[in-house]
Write an enzyme that holds these catalytic residues in place. Structure first.
Site, short mmCIF file in Angstrom:
data_model
loop_
_atom_site.label_atom_id
_atom_site.label_comp_id
_atom_site.label_asym_id
_atom_site.label_seq_id
_atom_site.Cartn_x
_atom_site.Cartn_y
_atom_site.Cartn_z
N GLY A 264 0.84 -1.22 0.00
CA GLY A 264 0.00 0.00 0.00
C GLY A 264 0.86 1.25 0.00
O GLY A 264 0.50 2.26 0.61
N ALA A 265 1.99 1.19 -0.71
CA ALA A 265 2.96 2.31 -0.67
C ALA A 265 2.48 3.54 -1.44
O ALA A 265 3.06 4.61 -1.29
CB ALA A 265 4.30 1.84 -1.22
N ASP B 138 -0.43 1.40 17.44
CA ASP B 138 -1.38 2.40 17.92
C ASP B 138 -0.54 3.67 17.99
O ASP B 138 0.28 3.82 18.90
CB ASP B 138 -1.92 2.03 19.30
N HIS B 139 -0.73 4.57 17.03
CA HIS B 139 0.25 5.65 16.91
C HIS B 139 0.25 6.59 18.12
O HIS B 139 1.22 7.29 18.35
CB HIS B 139 0.09 6.42 15.60
N HIS C 48 -6.84 4.21 21.08
CA HIS C 48 -6.04 5.32 21.60
C HIS C 48 -6.38 5.69 23.06
O HIS C 48 -5.50 5.81 23.90
CB HIS C 48 -6.20 6.56 20.73
N LYS D 187 -8.91 21.51 18.56
CA LYS D 187 -8.09 20.30 18.65
C LYS D 187 -7.36 20.36 19.98
O LYS D 187 -6.59 21.30 20.23
CB LYS D 187 -7.08 20.28 17.49
#
Ligand code: BG6
Length: 493
Positions: free
Chosen positions: A16-17, A184-185, A247, A352
């Site tokens: 998926g690049a 999980d970033h 998250h 945010k």
């Protein structure tokens, strides 16, 4: 995490690049690691895509995107060095012959390294392709060395507990658990990692870190953006599955876990699983009491009309998908008895802002009770983003002749210490290259996290919320989310 270990030559294979994640996050992260001298001495990135492309065309495409998404400036010298490590490879995900060709390519690289290099497979593709890819990797022996080969899987990892368990079993046919890096970033974010340092690197906070001194914990991840171009994906997902199951529960684990004996990945992951197991399960008849869902509707902010969720592309006009979720959790263990953990997240919110609030209990007796001063109980705020700081709120005397008190803040500001903070993906990719699993999710962690949200998920999927849309784009979410915390005499901070 372990920067000093020598990195083995590695071939990175990105499925998926040509997709969004690769151009926005993966290539910029590898480029920045390269500039910082953190890539292995010998490395190659094989970018897999369906279409026919030349290396030159693909490298130019990456360069253009780096200009927009790289943390560090793209200089001709750095780029010249980095681009030589990128190879484009035309590949069909469902054709075995494509994997056999890839095998030959990997062997060619090994011949140049003069050894069997490590292989890092990055699956940046829709989840329904994971089984196809994993099976082909097994059938063609692409990942034949458990000590050298690793696979990184993006979220969502399954869509409920059962599908996550099935995915775990499927991957286990090809990879050992120690080879699987479930991303999980949020765990790669600097401020989230700092929770460990803050809690376990100091002697003064940990003794206060329990139900005797803490009144409540709040975790907020508020986003200003809506669903952007991801309408079709989001419509099947919603805030609970997209953000809370992963998250927010991971952040909760960092706040609530017991001190690990060491920083070994197994230790830390064990302590996190303990937290997930301790979270009290919400029974189906209590879902409305403990959880609130919301969906944003149209609004006008600053004279500008903002679309509601149901007006976004790819969204059903009567959609039941939640774009906001707030939940009150309790942990059944000694440390956290009766302390509510409020978590909330939403799209198209006022601003945010992701932050954790630790609200300490008020003083049992106030020496200042005869004075007009209102004492604010102590509070610790850990700002995750966009601010990255830790603030401790306490009372102090106003300078002057009278005994006047006011709340003040003591602030540790990450930016003031270092204005150039690595992106979460840089940290996570470096750890994957090093073989450090600490910041990645283990199979039992993922399944346990799904278990925590199961009843809420089922109730929300099976019962339409007739009040949707129930919050205005650009607000702090539905009114019921305030009621959730106010019932207990608390307020969202
Ligand atoms: C992703 C979610 O995992 O996290 C997105 O799928 C969300 O919906 C994103 O916008 C938020 O990440 P960050 O790093 O911008 O807070």
């Amino acid at each position: 995490m372990n920067e000093n270990r020598m990195l083995q030559p590695t071939t990175i294979i990105i499925f998926g690049a040509t997709g969004d994640l690769a151009k926005r996050k993966l290539f910029p992260a590898f480029y920045n690691l390269y500039i910082d001298g953190r890539m292995p001495k010998g490395f190659n990135i094989i970018a897999l895509g369906r279409a026919e492309n030349t290396d030159e065309y693909f490298r130019n495409y990456i360069k253009e995107n780096l200009e927009s998404f790289s943390r560090k400036k793209v200089t001709s010298e750095d780029w010249a060095g980095f681009q030589a490590h990128i190879t484009y490879f035309q590949h069909q995900l469902d054709e075995e012959s494509s994997y056999k060709d890839l095998y030959k390519k990997l062997q060619d690289f090994d011949a140049v390294y003069g050894m069997r290099a490590n292989r890092l497979f990055y699956l940046s593709i829709a989840p329904n392709f994971i089984s196809t890819i994993s099976n082909h990797i097994k059938n063609t022996s692409l990942a034949s060395d458990p000590k050298k080969d690793r696979i990184i899987i993006e979220k969502p990892f399954g869509h409920n507990k059962q599908s996550a368990a099935e995915l775990n079993s499927l991957l286990a046919e090809t990879f050992e658990e120690e080879q699987i890096y479930r991303i999980d970033h949020y765990l790669g974010k600097e401020t989230v990692q700092n929770i460990l340092a803050f809690r376990f690197g100091n002697s003064i906070f940990e003794p206060l870190w329990d139900h005797k001194y803490i009144e409540s914990v709040q975790i907020t991840v508020a986003e200003e953006v809506g669903v952007e171009t991801r309408g079709a994906f989001y419509e099947q997902t919603g805030a609970l599955k997209d953000m809370i199951q992963n998250h927010l529960l991971q952040i909760l684990c960092m706040v609530a876990m017991e001190p690990p004996a060491s920083l070994k990945s197994g230790e830390i992951r064990d302590r996190k699983v303990d937290v997930l197991k301790a979270i009290r399960r919400i029974s189906p008849d209590q879902v409305d009491h403990y959880a609130v869902r919301g969906q944003y509707g149209r609004s006008v902010v600053g004279g500008r009309e903002i679309k509601g969720y149901r007006q976004e592309n790819g969204i059903a006009p009567d959609s039941n998908t939640e774009t906001f979720a707030a939940i009150k959790f309790y942990l059944d263990n000694e440390r956290w008895q009766d302390v509510p953990f409020y978590v909330r997240t939403g799209k198209k919110m006022k601003e945010k802002h992701s932050y954790i609030t630790i609200q300490f209990k008020p003083l049992p007796h106030s020496t200042f009770s005869d004075t007009p001063h209102h004492l604010s109980a102590n509070r610790l705020i850990i700002n995750i983003q966009p601010m990255m700081d830790i603030r401790l709120l306490f009372m102090a005397k106003k300078p002057g002749l009278a005994m006047d008190l006011k709340p003040v803040e003591m602030i540790f500001d990450n930016f003031a210490c270092q204005d150039d903070t690595p992106e979460a993906y840089e940290t996570l990719l470096q750890d994957a290259l090093l073989g450090d699993l600490t910041l990645f999710m283990r199979s039992d962690q993922v399944e346990e996290a799904w278990d925590v949200v199961t009843t809420i998920q089922e109730a929300w999927e099976n019962n339409k919320d007739l009040s949707f849309p129930n919050y205005k784009a650009g607000s702090w979410g539905p009114e019921d989310s305030n009621t959730l915390v106010e019932r207990q005499g608390h307020n969202w901070v």
